[in-house]
Design a protein around this motif. Structure first.
Motif, PDB file in Angstrom:
ATOM      1  N   PHE A  34      -5.345  -1.470   4.299  1.00 22.89           N
ATOM      2  CA  PHE A  34      -4.085  -0.735   4.496  1.00 22.89           C
ATOM      3  C   PHE A  34      -4.068   0.456   3.563  1.00 22.89           C
ATOM      4  O   PHE A  34      -4.320   0.332   2.370  1.00 22.89           O
ATOM      5  CB  PHE A  34      -2.887  -1.658   4.237  1.00 22.89           C
ATOM      6  CG  PHE A  34      -2.791  -2.778   5.232  1.00 22.89           C
ATOM      7  CD1 PHE A  34      -2.088  -2.601   6.418  1.00 22.89           C
ATOM      8  CD2 PHE A  34      -3.433  -3.971   5.002  1.00 22.89           C
ATOM      9  CE1 PHE A  34      -2.026  -3.623   7.353  1.00 22.89           C
ATOM     10  CE2 PHE A  34      -3.373  -4.997   5.928  1.00 22.89           C
ATOM     11  CZ  PHE A  34      -2.674  -4.828   7.099  1.00 22.89           C
ATOM     12  N   LEU A  35      -3.751   1.630   4.119  1.00 23.23           N
ATOM     13  CA  LEU A  35      -3.786   2.884   3.365  1.00 23.23           C
ATOM     14  C   LEU A  35      -2.383   3.295   2.929  1.00 23.23           C
ATOM     15  O   LEU A  35      -1.380   2.851   3.507  1.00 23.23           O
ATOM     16  CB  LEU A  35      -4.420   3.968   4.219  1.00 23.23           C
ATOM     17  CG  LEU A  35      -5.830   3.628   4.723  1.00 23.23           C
ATOM     18  CD1 LEU A  35      -6.330   4.682   5.686  1.00 23.23           C
ATOM     19  CD2 LEU A  35      -6.781   3.437   3.563  1.00 23.23           C
ATOM     20  N   PRO A  36      -2.279   4.178   1.928  1.00 25.12           N
ATOM     21  CA  PRO A  36      -0.965   4.581   1.411  1.00 25.12           C
ATOM     22  C   PRO A  36      -0.044   5.255   2.435  1.00 25.12           C
ATOM     23  O   PRO A  36       1.169   5.236   2.267  1.00 25.12           O
ATOM     24  CB  PRO A  36      -1.323   5.567   0.292  1.00 25.12           C
ATOM     25  CG  PRO A  36      -2.708   5.221  -0.110  1.00 25.12           C
ATOM     26  CD  PRO A  36      -3.369   4.713   1.122  1.00 25.12           C
ATOM     27  N   ASP A  37      -0.603   5.815   3.502  1.00 24.27           N
ATOM     28  CA  ASP A  37       0.248   6.455   4.513  1.00 24.27           C
ATOM     29  C   ASP A  37       0.771   5.464   5.557  1.00 24.27           C
ATOM     30  O   ASP A  37       1.435   5.857   6.511  1.00 24.27           O
ATOM     31  CB  ASP A  37      -0.494   7.603   5.189  1.00 24.27           C
ATOM     32  CG  ASP A  37      -1.722   7.151   5.963  1.00 24.27           C
ATOM     33  OD1 ASP A  37      -2.052   5.941   5.945  1.00 24.27           O
ATOM     34  OD2 ASP A  37      -2.364   8.016   6.593  1.00 24.27           O
ATOM     35  N   GLY A  38       0.468   4.162   5.392  1.00 26.36           N
ATOM     36  CA  GLY A  38       0.967   3.139   6.303  1.00 26.36           C
ATOM     37  C   GLY A  38       0.004   2.760   7.407  1.00 26.36           C
ATOM     38  O   GLY A  38       0.243   1.805   8.132  1.00 26.36           O
ATOM     39  N   THR A  39      -1.078   3.515   7.566  1.00 26.11           N
ATOM     40  CA  THR A  39      -2.067   3.177   8.587  1.00 26.11           C
ATOM     41  C   THR A  39      -2.990   2.071   8.072  1.00 26.11           C
ATOM     42  O   THR A  39      -2.910   1.683   6.911  1.00 26.11           O
ATOM     43  CB  THR A  39      -2.895   4.410   8.990  1.00 26.11           C
ATOM     44  OG1 THR A  39      -3.593   4.887   7.836  1.00 26.11           O
ATOM     45  CG2 THR A  39      -2.001   5.512   9.541  1.00 26.11           C
ATOM     46  N   ALA A  86       0.829  -1.205   0.000  1.00 30.77           N
ATOM     47  CA  ALA A  86       0.000   0.000   0.000  1.00 30.77           C
ATOM     48  C   ALA A  86       0.865   1.257   0.000  1.00 30.77           C
ATOM     49  O   ALA A  86       0.595   2.211  -0.734  1.00 30.77           O
ATOM     50  CB  ALA A  86      -0.923  -0.006   1.221  1.00 30.77           C
ATOM     51  N   VAL A  87       1.925   1.253   0.796  1.00 31.40           N
ATOM     52  CA  VAL A  87       2.815   2.415   0.846  1.00 31.40           C
ATOM     53  C   VAL A  87       3.581   2.552  -0.473  1.00 31.40           C
ATOM     54  O   VAL A  87       3.689   3.644  -1.035  1.00 31.40           O
ATOM     55  CB  VAL A  87       3.792   2.292   2.043  1.00 31.40           C
ATOM     56  CG1 VAL A  87       4.866   3.372   2.000  1.00 31.40           C
ATOM     57  CG2 VAL A  87       3.022   2.360   3.351  1.00 31.40           C
ATOM     58  N   ARG A  88       4.079   1.454  -0.983  1.00 31.56           N
ATOM     59  CA  ARG A  88       4.894   1.495  -2.207  1.00 31.56           C
ATOM     60  C   ARG A  88       4.063   1.897  -3.430  1.00 31.56           C
ATOM     61  O   ARG A  88       4.503   2.701  -4.245  1.00 31.56           O
ATOM     62  CB  ARG A  88       5.531   0.127  -2.440  1.00 31.56           C
ATOM     63  CG  ARG A  88       6.528   0.101  -3.570  1.00 31.56           C
ATOM     64  CD  ARG A  88       7.245  -1.206  -3.673  1.00 31.56           C
ATOM     65  NE  ARG A  88       6.486  -2.261  -3.017  1.00 31.56           N
ATOM     66  CZ  ARG A  88       6.485  -3.520  -3.379  1.00 31.56           C
ATOM     67  NH1 ARG A  88       7.209  -3.916  -4.374  1.00 31.56           N
ATOM     68  NH2 ARG A  88       5.766  -4.417  -2.734  1.00 31.56           N
ATOM     69  N   ARG A  89       2.851   1.360  -3.545  1.00 30.91           N
ATOM     70  CA  ARG A  89       2.003   1.645  -4.711  1.00 30.91           C
ATOM     71  C   ARG A  89       1.173   2.913  -4.549  1.00 30.91           C
ATOM     72  O   ARG A  89       0.496   3.334  -5.486  1.00 30.91           O
ATOM     73  CB  ARG A  89       1.059   0.475  -4.957  1.00 30.91           C
ATOM     74  CG  ARG A  89       1.759  -0.781  -5.376  1.00 30.91           C
ATOM     75  CD  ARG A  89       0.763  -1.881  -5.597  1.00 30.91           C
ATOM     76  NE  ARG A  89       1.417  -3.124  -5.902  1.00 30.91           N
ATOM     77  CZ  ARG A  89       0.806  -4.276  -6.004  1.00 30.91           C
ATOM     78  NH1 ARG A  89      -0.510  -4.339  -5.830  1.00 30.91           N
ATOM     79  NH2 ARG A  89       1.476  -5.362  -6.286  1.00 30.91           N
ATOM     80  N   LYS A  90       1.182   3.465  -3.314  1.00 34.78           N
ATOM     81  CA  LYS A  90       0.347   4.636  -3.009  1.00 34.78           C
ATOM     82  C   LYS A  90      -1.126   4.360  -3.335  1.00 34.78           C
ATOM     83  O   LYS A  90      -1.821   5.174  -3.941  1.00 34.78           O
ATOM     84  CB  LYS A  90       0.849   5.868  -3.749  1.00 34.78           C
ATOM     85  CG  LYS A  90       2.230   6.298  -3.313  1.00 34.78           C
ATOM     86  CD  LYS A  90       2.648   7.544  -4.063  1.00 34.78           C
ATOM     87  CE  LYS A  90       3.899   8.149  -3.627  1.00 34.78           C
ATOM     88  NZ  LYS A  90       5.095   7.585  -3.462  1.00 34.78           N
TER      89      LYS A  90
END
Length: 157
Positions: free
Chosen positions: A120-125, A65-69
């Motif tokens: 899972f969200l792009p900001d890591g939460t 999620a973080v890597r792909r935004k």
């Protein structure tokens, strides 16, 4: 006279155990204890392995999620007893029938048909959640924290 001294020396040599005999007995006892504890730990293995695999899948979803935004979901289906990352249904985990499964997620992430989603969200939460596996006397509790999105598990026996 010599016969009485021979019998006396033979008797004193045979009294008690030698150091070597004691070491052999201690070795046999320690091997038996080791085998019993190994067998006991193997009984706990299915719960540990399943919990570890789910934690890896959850943490991998967070990283994706973080890597792909982009938002990535992990779905737990209690009816089919499967766990998978959305977009990868071919790579799912089948939870053994011998394990009881409980899932807790936020109400908006519970589907009516026994499916639960941890998002899972792009900001890591994440949306957070708890998956509990239980088999016999072994329980593994998998927690995903909403603030950090990190997943871990804890076992009790």
């Amino acid at each position: 006279m010599s016969s009485s001294s021979d019998s006396r020396s033979a008797r004193t040599e045979n009294e008690g155990f030698s150091l070597l005999e004691m070491l052999v007995v201690m070795l046999i006892i320690s091997l038996a204890i080791g085998l019993l504890s190994f067998q006991r730990s193997r009984k706990n293995q299915p719960v540990s392995d399943t919990a570890r695999t789910i934690v890896l899948m959850l943490n991998e979803a967070r990283i994706d999620a973080v890597r792909r935004k982009a938002e990535i979901d992990v779905e737990v289906d209690l009816q089919t007893r499967t766990v998978w990352k959305t977009g990868q249904p071919s790579r799912h985990l089948q939870i053994p029938d011998s394990m009881a499964v409980e899932v807790r997620t936020a109400k908006e992430f519970e589907k009516g048909d026994g499916r639960h989603i941890i998002s899972f969200l792009p900001d890591g939460t994440s949306s957070g959640g708890r998956i509990r596996l239980h088999s016999g006397t072994n329980t593994a509790s998998i927690d995903t924290l909403w603030l950090t999105g990190l997943s871990s598990y804890d076992e009790t026996h």
